[in-house]
Design a protein around this motif. Structure first.
Motif, PDB file in Angstrom:
ATOM      1  N   LYS A  52      -4.466 -10.043  -2.668  1.00 34.49           N
ATOM      2  CA  LYS A  52      -3.595 -10.877  -3.394  1.00 34.49           C
ATOM      3  C   LYS A  52      -4.075 -10.942  -4.743  1.00 34.49           C
ATOM      4  O   LYS A  52      -5.046 -11.251  -5.046  1.00 34.49           O
ATOM      5  N   ASP A  53      -3.040 -10.709  -5.602  1.00 34.46           N
ATOM      6  CA  ASP A  53      -3.363 -11.110  -7.095  1.00 34.46           C
ATOM      7  C   ASP A  53      -3.396 -12.646  -7.334  1.00 34.46           C
ATOM      8  O   ASP A  53      -2.754 -13.208  -6.737  1.00 34.46           O
ATOM      9  N   THR A  54      -4.472 -12.836  -8.004  1.00 32.19           N
ATOM     10  CA  THR A  54      -4.439 -14.242  -8.689  1.00 32.19           C
ATOM     11  C   THR A  54      -3.115 -14.455  -9.573  1.00 32.19           C
ATOM     12  O   THR A  54      -2.616 -13.408 -10.048  1.00 32.19           O
ATOM     13  N   THR A  55      -2.826 -15.822  -9.788  1.00 27.23           N
ATOM     14  CA  THR A  55      -1.728 -15.973 -10.855  1.00 27.23           C
ATOM     15  C   THR A  55      -2.038 -15.425 -12.357  1.00 27.23           C
ATOM     16  O   THR A  55      -1.239 -14.590 -12.622  1.00 27.23           O
ATOM     17  N   PRO A  56      -3.491 -15.258 -12.928  1.00 25.54           N
ATOM     18  CA  PRO A  56      -3.515 -14.523 -14.288  1.00 25.54           C
ATOM     19  C   PRO A  56      -3.207 -13.093 -14.099  1.00 25.54           C
ATOM     20  O   PRO A  56      -2.842 -12.495 -14.868  1.00 25.54           O
ATOM     21  N   GLN A  57      -3.838 -12.628 -12.697  1.00 23.30           N
ATOM     22  CA  GLN A  57      -3.647 -11.181 -12.718  1.00 23.30           C
ATOM     23  C   GLN A  57      -2.122 -10.729 -12.609  1.00 23.30           C
ATOM     24  O   GLN A  57      -1.610  -9.698 -13.126  1.00 23.30           O
ATOM     25  N   ARG A  58      -1.403 -11.573 -11.769  1.00 18.64           N
ATOM     26  CA  ARG A  58       0.088 -11.452 -11.616  1.00 18.64           C
ATOM     27  C   ARG A  58       0.818 -11.397 -13.035  1.00 18.64           C
ATOM     28  O   ARG A  58       1.568 -10.754 -13.164  1.00 18.64           O
ATOM     29  N   ILE A  59       0.581 -12.508 -13.880  1.00 20.17           N
ATOM     30  CA  ILE A  59       1.117 -12.541 -15.156  1.00 20.17           C
ATOM     31  C   ILE A  59       0.915 -11.342 -16.099  1.00 20.17           C
ATOM     32  O   ILE A  59       1.816 -10.804 -16.733  1.00 20.17           O
ATOM     33  N   GLY A  60      -0.463 -11.007 -15.821  1.00 23.18           N
ATOM     34  CA  GLY A  60      -0.975  -9.822 -16.784  1.00 23.18           C
ATOM     35  C   GLY A  60      -0.069  -8.701 -16.615  1.00 23.18           C
ATOM     36  O   GLY A  60       0.298  -7.779 -17.072  1.00 23.18           O
ATOM     37  N   LEU A  61       0.134  -8.327 -15.158  1.00 25.05           N
ATOM     38  CA  LEU A  61       0.578  -7.050 -14.793  1.00 25.05           C
ATOM     39  C   LEU A  61       2.029  -6.969 -14.955  1.00 25.05           C
ATOM     40  O   LEU A  61       2.827  -6.089 -15.454  1.00 25.05           O
ATOM     41  N   LEU A  62       2.935  -8.018 -14.769  1.00 23.70           N
ATOM     42  CA  LEU A  62       4.222  -8.368 -14.990  1.00 23.70           C
ATOM     43  C   LEU A  62       4.548  -8.298 -16.639  1.00 23.70           C
ATOM     44  O   LEU A  62       5.523  -7.693 -16.851  1.00 23.70           O
ATOM     45  N   ALA A  63       3.783  -8.865 -17.369  1.00 26.14           N
ATOM     46  CA  ALA A  63       3.772  -8.782 -18.872  1.00 26.14           C
ATOM     47  C   ALA A  63       3.652  -7.179 -19.136  1.00 26.14           C
ATOM     48  O   ALA A  63       4.442  -6.883 -19.954  1.00 26.14           O
ATOM     49  N   GLN A  64       2.546  -6.615 -18.846  1.00 26.15           N
ATOM     50  CA  GLN A  64       2.511  -5.333 -19.101  1.00 26.15           C
ATOM     51  C   GLN A  64       3.993  -4.309 -18.709  1.00 26.15           C
ATOM     52  O   GLN A  64       4.385  -3.621 -19.467  1.00 26.15           O
ATOM     53  N   GLN A  65       4.222  -4.602 -17.491  1.00 28.70           N
ATOM     54  CA  GLN A  65       5.475  -3.907 -17.303  1.00 28.70           C
ATOM     55  C   GLN A  65       6.773  -4.167 -17.686  1.00 28.70           C
ATOM     56  O   GLN A  65       7.487  -3.464 -18.018  1.00 28.70           O
ATOM     57  N   ALA A  66       6.744  -5.429 -18.261  1.00 33.12           N
ATOM     58  CA  ALA A  66       7.903  -6.179 -19.110  1.00 33.12           C
ATOM     59  C   ALA A  66       7.788  -5.204 -20.677  1.00 33.12           C
ATOM     60  O   ALA A  66       8.873  -4.828 -20.915  1.00 33.12           O
TER      61      ALA A  66
END
Ligand code: SF4
Length: 275
Positions: A52-66
Motif C-alpha cells: 500500500k502506498d502511503t499518502t506522500p508516496q501516492r502524491i509523488g507518483l501521481l505528480a510524476q505521472q502528471a
C-alpha cells in the motif's frame, strides 16, 4: 559502465536515508523501519503494508505521472478541459480526498508553469517503471550495485546535462540525493558535464544547481559501499538470530511512530492505531 543481472549488495539514496536521516528529519528516523522494509518484506503482514502506498508516496507518483502526461500531451496545458482530462487519465477520483486535493493543485501549478516546456529531454520517467537496472560499482575491491532512478534528464544548449528531481511535500531538498545522481552520471554519461537540480511541484520552488567535484564523488562512493556492506551485515545477523530483531534494528519509539507505515504491526509502536 557494466549492467549485469548477478546479485550484489546494493546502495541507493533510499538506503542512505534509512541509515542517516536528512537534516530536519531526525525525529522521524527509526532503524527498525529499515528492518521491516528491507529484511522482513517477504513476511505476509509486512509485505501487505509495503504494497500500500502511503499518502506522500501516492502524491509523488501521481505528480510524476502528471508531468509525463503534460510533457507528452502539451495541449493539456492550454485546452479548456485540460485539467479535467488529466484528472480522468490519472483516475484521481479513486484516490483519497487529500491525494485528490494536493494532486489537483499540482496539476494547476504545472499548467501555469510548465517547467519542461522547450527543454531538450533525454529521459523522463513515468513514475511506475519499477526498479531500474543498477550500476555495478567497484569501490576499493568491494562490488555493489547503485540504484539511482532519475525523474528527468535534459540537455542545456551547451551540452551540459541537468538531472532534475521532482519533489512534493514540505521536506527540504536533500543534497545527498543530488550527489548520488551525479555519481551515477559519471558512469552513465562520463563525457558530459552534469549538474543536479530539484523542483518542488507543490511549492513551485527550485533548488540551486548542484555540481560535484571528483573528490566529493569518490568520498560518496566509498560511503555508499560502506552502507551496502553494513546492510548486508545486518541482514546476515537477522537471518542467523531473528529473535534479535530489535537489537539489530533499534526502535525509536515516539514521534516517528505516528507516521510509520508499520505502526499497526510493530510492538514498539507508541502510536494508537485505529482498527
Ligand atoms: S512503529 Fe515506531 S518503533 Fe515501530 S518501526 Fe515504526 S517508528 Fe519504529
Amino acid at each position: 559502465m557494466v549492467f549485469t543481472k548477478k546479485w550484489l549488495p546494493f546502495a541507493s539514496y533510499g538506503l542512505m536515508a534509512e541509515f542517516i536521516p536528512a537534516v530536519g528529519l531526525e525525529s522521524f528516523h527509526c532503524d527498525m523501519q529499515r528492518g521491516y522494509k528491507r529484511v522482513r518484506k517477504k513476511e505476509s503482514e509486512v509485505g501487505a503494508l509495503l504494497e500500500k502506498d502511503t499518502t506522500p508516496q501516492r502524491i509523488g507518483l501521481l505528480a510524476q505521472q502528471a508531468v509525463y502526461e503534460f510533457h507528452h500531451h502539451p495541449e493539456l496545458s492550454t485546452e479548456e478541459n485540460g485539467i479535467k482530462n488529466l484528472v480522468e487519465i490519472l483516475k484521481l477520483d479513486e484516490e483519497s480526498y487529500t491525494v485528490q486535493q494536493r494532486v489537483t493543485q499540482i496539476l494547476c501549478n504545472y499548467r501555469d508553469n510548465p517547467v519542461l516546456l522547450d527543454k531538450k529531454i533525454i529521459k523522463l520517467s513515468h513514475g511506475d517503471e519499477g526498479v531500474p537496472d543498477g550500476l555495478e560499482i567497484n569501490s576499493r575491491n568491494y562490488l555493489f550495485r547503485l540504484f539511482a532512478a532519475m525523474d528527468c534528464i535534459f540537455k542545456e544548449p551547451d551540452g551540459t546535462l541537468c538531472i532534475l528531481d521532482f519533489k512534493t511535500g514540505k521536506s527540504d531538498f536533500d543534497s545527498r540525493q543530488a550527489y548520488i545522481y551525479l555519481l551515477a552520471a559519471t558512469y552513465l554519461y562520463p563525457e558530459r558535464k552534469t549538474y543536479a537540480l530539484f523542483y518542488n511541484l507543490e511549492s513551485c520552488k527550485w533548488s540551486e544547481k548542484l555540481f560535484a567535484t571528483e573528490v566529493h564523488l569518490s568520498a560518496l562512493q566509498t560511503e555508499l559501499a560502506r552502507l551496502a556492506k553494513s546492510h548486508e551485515l545486518e541482514k546476515q545477523l537477522y537471518r542467523n538470530e531473528p529473535e534479535r530483531f530489535s537489537e539489530i534494528f533499534v526502535p525509536n519509539s515516539g514521534f516517528a511512530c505516528k507516521y510509520c507505515q508499520f505502526n499497526s504491526i510493530c510492538s514498539f509502536s507508541l502510536c494508537e492505531v485505529v482498527a
